[in-house]
Motif scaffolding. Sequence first.
Motif, PDB file in Angstrom:
ATOM      1  N   LEU A  21       1.314  -2.356   2.770  1.00  0.00           N
ATOM      2  CA  LEU A  21       1.892  -3.629   2.323  1.00  0.00           C
ATOM      3  C   LEU A  21       2.278  -4.479   3.538  1.00  0.00           C
ATOM      4  CD1 LEU A  21       2.885  -5.501   0.092  1.00  0.00           C
ATOM      5  CD2 LEU A  21       5.053  -4.204   0.051  1.00  0.00           C
ATOM      6  N   SER A  64       2.755  -3.957  -3.657  1.00  0.00           N
ATOM      7  CA  SER A  64       4.164  -4.245  -3.991  1.00  0.00           C
ATOM      8  C   SER A  64       4.599  -3.407  -5.197  1.00  0.00           C
ATOM      9  CB  SER A  64       4.349  -5.735  -4.300  1.00  0.00           C
ATOM     10  OG  SER A  64       4.091  -6.521  -3.159  1.00  0.00           O
ATOM     11  N   CYS A  87       8.771  -4.213   5.892  1.00  0.00           N
ATOM     12  CA  CYS A  87       7.958  -3.083   5.408  1.00  0.00           C
ATOM     13  C   CYS A  87       7.874  -1.958   6.433  1.00  0.00           C
ATOM     14  CB  CYS A  87       6.558  -3.556   5.059  1.00  0.00           C
ATOM     15  SG  CYS A  87       6.467  -4.597   3.588  1.00  0.00           S
ATOM     16  N   LYS A  93       7.450  -0.132  -5.340  1.00  0.00           N
ATOM     17  CA  LYS A  93       8.544  -0.179  -6.312  1.00  0.00           C
ATOM     18  C   LYS A  93       8.569   1.102  -7.138  1.00  0.00           C
ATOM     19  CE  LYS A  93       8.786  -5.210  -6.719  1.00  0.00           C
ATOM     20  NZ  LYS A  93       8.369  -6.399  -7.518  1.00  0.00           N
ATOM     21  N   GLU A 124      -1.901  -7.277  -1.927  1.00  0.00           N
ATOM     22  CA  GLU A 124      -0.449  -7.441  -1.768  1.00  0.00           C
ATOM     23  C   GLU A 124       0.277  -7.163  -3.082  1.00  0.00           C
ATOM     24  OE1 GLU A 124       2.795 -10.946  -1.456  1.00  0.00           O
ATOM     25  OE2 GLU A 124       0.984 -11.295  -0.248  1.00  0.00           O
ATOM     26  N   ASN A 125      -0.241  -7.704  -4.195  1.00  0.00           N
ATOM     27  CA  ASN A 125       0.403  -7.515  -5.493  1.00  0.00           C
ATOM     28  C   ASN A 125       0.417  -6.048  -5.907  1.00  0.00           C
ATOM     29  OD1 ASN A 125       0.666 -10.284  -5.564  1.00  0.00           O
ATOM     30  ND2 ASN A 125      -1.085 -10.616  -6.925  1.00  0.00           N
ATOM     31  N   TYR A 139       1.071  -8.379   4.525  1.00  0.00           N
ATOM     32  CA  TYR A 139       1.929  -9.496   4.947  1.00  0.00           C
ATOM     33  C   TYR A 139       1.519 -10.016   6.335  1.00  0.00           C
ATOM     34  CZ  TYR A 139       5.233  -8.825   1.071  1.00  0.00           C
ATOM     35  OH  TYR A 139       5.814  -8.751  -0.173  1.00  0.00           O
ATOM     36  N   ASN A 191       8.454 -10.443   6.381  1.00  0.00           N
ATOM     37  CA  ASN A 191       8.298  -9.393   5.366  1.00  0.00           C
ATOM     38  C   ASN A 191       7.533  -8.183   5.893  1.00  0.00           C
ATOM     39  OD1 ASN A 191       9.666 -10.089   2.931  1.00  0.00           O
ATOM     40  ND2 ASN A 191       8.232 -11.775   2.641  1.00  0.00           N
TER      41      ASN A 191
END
Length: 436
Positions: free
Chosen positions: A107, A91, A123, A95, A87-88, A111, A119
């Motif tokens: 992603l 993300s 996405c 970005k 997930e990190n 979630y 969330n």
Amino acid sequence: MGVEEKDLMQNLESVVDGVYYFRDHYFEDHDLEEAVHKTEKVREKQAEALLVLDKEEQRAEQMDRAKYLFLRGKLLNVDTEFSQEAENILSRAVKLNPRMVEAWNELGESYTRKNDFINSRICFEGALQHEKNKVSLRSLSMVLRQLSTNTPEEKVSNIEDSLVKGKEAVALDTSDGMSWSILGNAFFAHFFLVSQNPKTLKQAMSAYSQADKDVVSKSSPELHYNKGIALKYEELFENALSSFSTAQVLDPTWDGPKKQEDNLIKYLESISSLIELKGKVKPKKLATMLESLDIKNLGPYGGGSYTSPSGISVNLNQINFKDLEPGSNREKVIQGRVICSVFSEESVPFTFCLIDKQETILVVTLYNLSPGKGVIIGDSVAISEPYFTNVDFTHKGKHFKFGIVRVESPLVLVINGKKAGKDLQAGVQMTTFTKS
């Protein structure tokens, strides 16, 4: 990006895709007995691939950091468990490159795995703003059914939208079994949460049949589990049990299919036992119940005809339970006394047993019944144009044999000489049924 750089990123993508291919095509190269080792072997492949990505991390990040992070997050997601690291990383990828549709989808998958459906919806809808694609659409179809709602109307709206998204996903690629499988789930959710219409159930079964043609989705235990649930409500009990057994073989670590199989066997055993014991009604009471059963109990069905909901006059002849033919018994009516209700882990259908003057016992499954409503022991029940099925099969040494009449709405029943009122008809049914 030069040729060398392109070759590196394509190579890393091939490494990640290779792990997914190994997972999705596992049973093409492994016997079913090796299903228990599948997760372990996939993790071994994942670990090998991570070493390759680690080795090339510095070069790959200099070339296309967003793509590298996406590939690493996707690789971490090959395991069905939620990964906070995935997930990190994903993300950060979106970005860096908000137009990377695959990263948004991955992603969203992260979630979804931790039940953060708000969330995950963001996405998948974000990905669709950049490109209409089957993965976003089918994933959104799944998520919409899981979202918490404040009103039944909002829930129904989500289910309707889920069905639309599922259909759109299939339309983009009619050969994709995963899309067909999720469309089947959407139809089944519509059956339960909007209207228990047998046509909708058949549409779910048709979608599952299409999914079964795809080698990837065919090896998915979720497909066979969900198909088993739908078959159970189609009252094709032998096929349902077979599907649950297949799901268990494909994933021996998942206890859901075994629970469904056990509950269904318990339900069928309960029916068989109650029929054998005549509902546990004492002989003297049973004789009194049957003696008072006569044409008056047919109510509006007793005059030789009745007016159907569409306003058409239909002739009706009363027949005994033993004279029922498989399928719809046109222009026929049956009546009997309720001798028991049958307990089930599920609230739908409401199941009870009827006995007629000849002491033949019939199982009745009643759908679209308002919660808390039903019939009680001693009630007379008449059913017009009954849909009859003979259940007769053996599963794991246990034999089941009985006749069953499926009733789609309580409004076609005459109870104690009176047409069933609209208060017996259910509104929206709230339940869940599936992993996906």
